[in-house]
Structure formats: structure tokens, C-alpha cells
Design a protein around this motif. Sequence first.
Motif, PDB file in Angstrom:
ATOM      1  N   ASP A 233       0.735   0.227  -7.407  1.00  0.00           N
ATOM      2  CA  ASP A 233       0.269   1.608  -7.530  1.00  0.00           C
ATOM      3  C   ASP A 233       1.473   2.454  -7.946  1.00  0.00           C
ATOM      4  O   ASP A 233       2.389   2.688  -7.155  1.00  0.00           O
ATOM      5  CB  ASP A 233      -0.289   2.094  -6.193  1.00  0.00           C
ATOM      6  N   THR A 235       1.355   5.592  -9.038  1.00  0.00           N
ATOM      7  CA  THR A 235       1.019   7.022  -9.067  1.00  0.00           C
ATOM      8  C   THR A 235       2.194   7.874  -8.615  1.00  0.00           C
ATOM      9  O   THR A 235       2.555   8.868  -9.274  1.00  0.00           O
ATOM     10  CB  THR A 235      -0.201   7.295  -8.168  1.00  0.00           C
ATOM     11  N   GLU A 378      -5.679   3.927 -15.149  1.00  0.00           N
ATOM     12  CA  GLU A 378      -6.260   4.655 -14.019  1.00  0.00           C
ATOM     13  C   GLU A 378      -7.505   3.919 -13.544  1.00  0.00           C
ATOM     14  O   GLU A 378      -8.410   3.614 -14.337  1.00  0.00           O
ATOM     15  CB  GLU A 378      -6.604   6.087 -14.414  1.00  0.00           C
ATOM     16  N   ARG A 390      -6.206   6.181  -8.958  1.00  0.00           N
ATOM     17  CA  ARG A 390      -4.772   5.905  -8.907  1.00  0.00           C
ATOM     18  C   ARG A 390      -4.310   5.277 -10.226  1.00  0.00           C
ATOM     19  O   ARG A 390      -5.102   4.652 -10.944  1.00  0.00           O
ATOM     20  CB  ARG A 390      -4.441   4.952  -7.754  1.00  0.00           C
ATOM     21  N   GLU A 421       6.246   2.065  -5.123  1.00  0.00           N
ATOM     22  CA  GLU A 421       5.163   2.817  -4.479  1.00  0.00           C
ATOM     23  C   GLU A 421       5.697   3.880  -3.532  1.00  0.00           C
ATOM     24  O   GLU A 421       4.994   4.863  -3.248  1.00  0.00           O
ATOM     25  CB  GLU A 421       4.233   1.853  -3.750  1.00  0.00           C
TER      26      GLU A 421
END
Length: 429
Positions: A233, A235, A378, A390, A421
Motif C-alpha cells: 500500500d 498511499t 487504485e 488505496r 507503508e
Amino acid sequence: MGTHVIKMPDIGEGIAEVELAQWHVKVGDLVVEDQVLADVMTDKAMVDIPSPVHGKVLSLGGQPGEVMAVGSILISIEVEGAGNLKASDQLVKEPAPIKEAAPAVAAPKVEAAPVLESKPAAACRPAPQAPVARDADERPLASPAVRKHALDLGIQLRLVQGSGPAGRILHEDLDAYLAQGTQNARSGSAPSGYAERHDEEQIPVIGMRRKIAQRMQEATQRAAHFSYVEEIDVTAVEELRAHLNEKYGATRGKLTLLPFLVRALVVALRDFPQINARYDDEAQVITRHGAVHVGVATQSDVGLMVPVVRHAEARSLWDSAAEIARLATAARSGKAARDELSGSTITLTSLGALGGIVSTPVLNLPEVAIVGVNKIVERPMVIKGQIVVRKMMNLSSSFDHRVVDGMDAALFIQAIRGLLEQPASLFVE
């Protein structure tokens, strides 16, 4: 008039023979001092061979792709005066003049090439042209990049008029040919897009492409590859990157994801020194390195190259970003030096937006690990019972199972995952 013989020079590093990659001249050409005559390739890089004299080319000593011994006659040039042809050279049978073959690709140069005057692209672009009549077996002069471009466009090179030296076909010539085809289409004379094609093209595997093929084959034959894929992830790290670019981009330069990945490698390798290593399987010796020299796989017109970000452990995000950009530019323009293309301890490879979902990268021997980056997408994810969007990315990495155990490889990639992350942990000492 005399004859000046240029022999294949001793490039160093204990090299006894090199591959003749490309001629920049042909028999009958007039050359001047310091003009590049040929490119030769060692195991590491391409090297220019300049002319030490003014004169006229009498004979060429080999074909592109031929492996020549150091000290063998490379080229003979007719010069004013006595020349340097010695009795010992006269005992060597001079090769007959050869027809110029399709040149090999240009690649990283070690010695600086002469500076040429540049012209605006519009001034250099040839006018639209009519098809050229060549024999079916005649091979027009064009670089591999131009040949691939023509293949992608469905253009038969034997029909294209070349505007480069010795009639070499350039990218601009393809544009001019297409422009002529557009005019023909408007007049109704263009051939059907569904017409049968019977053309084919044979491309010698020489120069940089041969070296790439040899290294890939050697890597798959000698190392015990295994791959491990993990989803990450990204993000938070992408939000951090966007924030830093907004605040410092104008003064320090824009950051891509690669500098963060380099930093994550550096931090994770502290706990996995067996992965930052090179394996000499002939001597049966593993060398673990304290320094992290990250090879960054870079695609160029001549194929895959791996310039090296040295001492990544001592670089900031912006320092890494600047060095990655500099090396990539040098590799793609053919100006990377030999020492910039060797000595890596671990390699990072990425296809950017074309990274796909998963890949199985081939090790860059004698390294024991390569970390592959796939594209960011995404996707809906479940976090604490809630569905949220995410930014997700896979790392597809390969390891040499002779040196790296599966558990260590998995833990190493999991460590990188944790760092990316929670990106603040990248900078906690």
C-alpha cells in the motif's frame, strides 16, 4: 604517400580481445585527426577509436560483430609522408576492403566524441519523398532503433530514401515517407491496409544486444532463480512525495518514487547483509558489501543498461533523485562511462506505468537480488472493516537461491513493505 596502420588498442583491464561494434567510416572516406573511426565493445562498455591522422581510408580490418584480438590491424589509412607501416605489419595479410554492413547500435562511450554542430529539428527534416527502388536483398543502412520504428510503422526500409551519411535512413526519413504516404492516401493512390506482406528482415545480434543476450543467458543458466511477489500500500508514501514536491519541488527538484525505494533498500539491507552481496561461483566466495551500490535498470535505444547509484546509503532523497536522473540521461544518450555501468551490489528495476501486475526479473550477476517494481493502481481495500480506495503496488523480486534462503527473501521484502507503508520510518535512525 604512405600508409598509416591503426591496430586494435589495449583498452586495459586485461582484455585480450574486443568486439568490433560499428564502423563510422568506409573505404574511400577522407578522415581527419580525432574523427571517430569505429566503436569497439568490451564486456562493460563501448569505446570510441579515433583517428590519429588525416588521410584516406584504404581498408577496414573487420566486419561489425567480429571479435578481434588486441594488436590486430583495425584500419589502414593513406597519409601524406611515409606513414607508420613497418616491415612486421607488411607480413600481416591486409584484409580486402569490405562492404559497409548495417552498423551496430551506438552505446555508452568512454572517450569524448567530437562536438558536432547541431541544427533545429525542423531544419534537418527532409522533404516528403517518393519510394526508392532497391533490390529485395539489398540492406539499407539504418540503426536498430530506426529499424524497430519502421517495423512498428509497417514501413519497408528498402523503399525509404535515406538522408544521413552514406544514405543512412534516419527517423526523420520515416516521417517524410509517412508524409508522402498521407499525400498518396488523399489522392487515392495509397495501398490497402489489408494488403498481404511478404517482407522479412534479418538483424545480426551484435554489439550491445549481443552482450545483453549473453548476460541474460548466463544469469539464467548459472543462478538458481526464485521470485517473490508482495503487495504494498503506497498511499502514504505517495502522499508524502506529493507534499515534498509541492513544498520543495521548485528549489530541490521533483521526486519520483524511485528515491524512496532506494532509501527503503538501504534501510532494509541493514538487517539483511546477505542480500547486499555478490557471489563469485567459480571461487565459491560470497562478498557482503557495507556500501549499497544500487543498479537502476534503464531502457535505452540500444537495450537494457544498468547505471549504478554509488553509496546510496549516504544520499538524501534529492541526492538520489538527481543521481538517478543524471545516470539515466547518460545511459540513454550513450555517454555513460564504464565505471558508471559496473560495480552494483543490488539492482532495482521498474517499467514505470507499464510495470504490469507481476514480473520475474532476471538477476544481474554476480548480484544475488533484484527488486522489481510494478505499476501503481487504485483499488478498493478493506481497512478496519471499511472499504476504502488505496494506491497499491506489487514488488516482484528475484533472488539467487544458492545464497539467499526463501525466508530471508520474504522477510526482506516485508521489511521494505513496512518502510514504504509507514514512510516516516525511512528517516528514523
